[in-house]
Design a protein around this motif. Structure first.
Motif, PDB file in Angstrom:
ATOM      1  N   VAL A 169       0.815  -1.156  -0.014  1.00 47.52           N
ATOM      2  CA  VAL A 169       0.092  -0.053  -0.040  1.00 47.52           C
ATOM      3  C   VAL A 169       0.814   1.257   0.009  1.00 47.52           C
ATOM      4  N   LEU A 170       0.808   2.059  -0.963  1.00 47.70           N
ATOM      5  CA  LEU A 170       1.551   3.190  -1.188  1.00 47.70           C
ATOM      6  C   LEU A 170       0.675   4.375  -0.965  1.00 47.70           C
ATOM      7  N   ARG A 197       2.900  -1.563   4.516  1.00 48.17           N
ATOM      8  CA  ARG A 197       2.900   0.014   4.225  1.00 48.17           C
ATOM      9  C   ARG A 197       4.114   0.434   3.390  1.00 48.17           C
ATOM     10  N   TYR A 198       3.857   1.338   2.613  1.00 52.50           N
ATOM     11  CA  TYR A 198       4.996   2.014   1.991  1.00 52.50           C
ATOM     12  C   TYR A 198       4.781   3.679   1.869  1.00 52.50           C
ATOM     13  N   LYS A 211      11.261  -0.638  -5.323  1.00 48.79           N
ATOM     14  CA  LYS A 211      12.299  -1.377  -5.245  1.00 48.79           C
ATOM     15  C   LYS A 211      12.138  -2.241  -4.068  1.00 48.79           C
ATOM     16  N   GLN A 212      11.925  -1.495  -3.000  1.00 45.16           N
ATOM     17  CA  GLN A 212      11.411  -2.370  -1.789  1.00 45.16           C
ATOM     18  C   GLN A 212      10.398  -3.369  -1.979  1.00 45.16           C
ATOM     19  N   MET A 213       9.434  -2.792  -2.705  1.00 48.28           N
ATOM     20  CA  MET A 213       7.948  -3.853  -2.900  1.00 48.28           C
ATOM     21  C   MET A 213       8.730  -5.176  -3.796  1.00 48.28           C
ATOM     22  N   ASP A 219       3.036  -9.169  -4.130  1.00 43.23           N
ATOM     23  CA  ASP A 219       2.069  -9.603  -5.338  1.00 43.23           C
ATOM     24  C   ASP A 219       1.272  -8.522  -5.861  1.00 43.23           C
ATOM     25  N   ALA A 220       0.885  -7.476  -5.400  1.00 49.56           N
ATOM     26  CA  ALA A 220       0.124  -6.262  -6.124  1.00 49.56           C
ATOM     27  C   ALA A 220       0.079  -5.038  -5.121  1.00 49.56           C
ATOM     28  N   LEU A 221      -0.254  -4.188  -5.815  1.00 50.40           N
ATOM     29  CA  LEU A 221      -0.024  -2.845  -5.133  1.00 50.40           C
ATOM     30  C   LEU A 221      -1.507  -1.878  -5.342  1.00 50.40           C
ATOM     31  N   TYR A 222      -1.873  -1.198  -4.094  1.00 49.18           N
ATOM     32  CA  TYR A 222      -2.873  -0.448  -3.681  1.00 49.18           C
ATOM     33  C   TYR A 222      -2.652   1.030  -3.597  1.00 49.18           C
TER      34      TYR A 222
END
Length: 327
Positions: A169-170, A197-198, A211-213, A219-222
């Motif tokens: 989660v960004l 959390r990012y 890069k950290q993700m 697996d995915a991004l929100y």
């Protein structure tokens, strides 16, 4: 001769007053209304929104160059500029502020001159108004209720990636994203997903975050909804594809910028409704008595080019729900 000069000197201030009154009222004597539009983002980001706003104002009888002036100020992503831009717009004697996003709204409220404010923002505004039905104070507007859509968005992402277990989660730290973030975390727990959390503070932080993700095998991004995300939506979509992260976004414009999937209210609709609210205020209504409006429809938009780049097959169940499929 002296008598004539005395008469001219006597009449000059009156003539100047008449001229200034005519200028303020327009050539045909109609009042010219001034709207101060202030946004954290760049003009290109708001193009679709402001077109919808201007079109709706025109239907309500306002025409730029005749009885309307819109003073637009853009911070281009620089939060530190917002106070200066609000002060600059206020100095032009605007009748009402229109703001895009919470940072611009907060800057307008902090100005303190009690100029009416109409805002279009992601959050439900509970901390900024008395209530949605009766805001009180000098601000009202349209809320996209993004913080209420976290569960739905994460559910859609899970239906797209049923095997996904770790979701990044960004979000931008200065923004008020906690309500949406908490809903995403709670829904992730129910779906058996680990939500990581990012937080970022500037666009310079994005490369390191992605890069950290990848290193953490997300697996995915929100992407949490905010003015920051809107300002950098093209870069976010680009980085998500680069790191092969299927990503969920809050608004149609993100899918149009290359993002995989977006679900949320229509921002152009929000600006159309803002035009109606401003019309009420220009006709004498107090913003304290103009209810904050909420969306009545939500859009699901899929970008098939992004899906192809990620080697993803979109389930039929999502395709049939989609309001738009970008080929």
């Amino acid at each position: 001769m002296a008598r004539l000069l005395h008469v001219v000197a006597f009449l000059a201030p009156a003539a100047a007053l008449i001229c200034s009154t005519v200028a303020a009222s327009g050539q045909n004597g109609a009042k010219i209304f001034r709207i101060g539009f202030v946004a954290l983002v760049s003009p290109s980001i708001t193009e679709q929104w402001t077109k919808a706003f201007r079109d709706e104002l025109r239907k309500l009888g306002y025409e730029e160059g005749k009885n309307l002036v819109i003073e637009s100020r853009f911070a281009n992503g620089n939060r530190d500029q917002l106070k200066e831009l609000v002060t600059e717009a206020a100095g032009l004697k605007v009748d009402v502020f229109l703001t895009a996003g919470e940072p611009a709204l907060l800057a307008a409220k902090a100005y303190g001159a009690n100029i009416p404010i109409v805002t279009v923002t992601c959050d439900p505004l509970q901390k900024l108004v008395g209530s949605l039905a009766r805001p009180g104070g000098n601000a009202t507007g349209f809320t996209c209720i993004s913080s209420d859509l976290g569960s739905k968005r994460l559910g859609l992402l899970k239906s797209l990636l049923p095997k996904a277990e770790r979701i990044a989660v960004l979000y931008s730290e200065p923004d008020n994203v906690e309500p949406e973030l908490q809903e995403v975390v709670a829904q992730g727990r129910q779906l058996g997903m680990d939500v990581v959390r990012y937080p970022v503070r500037s666009p310079q932080d994005l490369d390191a975050a992605f890069k950290q993700m990848a290193e953490n095998k997300c697996d995915a991004l929100y992407i949490l909804s905010s003015s920051f995300a809107n300002q950098h939506r093209a870069k976010l979509a680009e980085l998500a594809l680069l790191h092969r992260l299927p990503a969920m976004y809050g608004f149609r414009e993100f899918a149009q910028a290359g993002g995989l999937i977006a679900y949320g209210a229509s921002l152009p609709d929000g600006f159309r409704r803002a035009a109606y609210q401003i019309n009420k205020i220009l006709k004498g209504a107090a913003p304290a008595d103009v209810p904050v409006e909420q969306p009545t429809r939500f859009e699901l938009v899929l970008n098939m080019r992004a899906a192809k780049a990620l080697n993803l097959e979109i389930p039929t169940s999502l395709l049939v729900q989609a309001d738009e499929v970008i080929e």
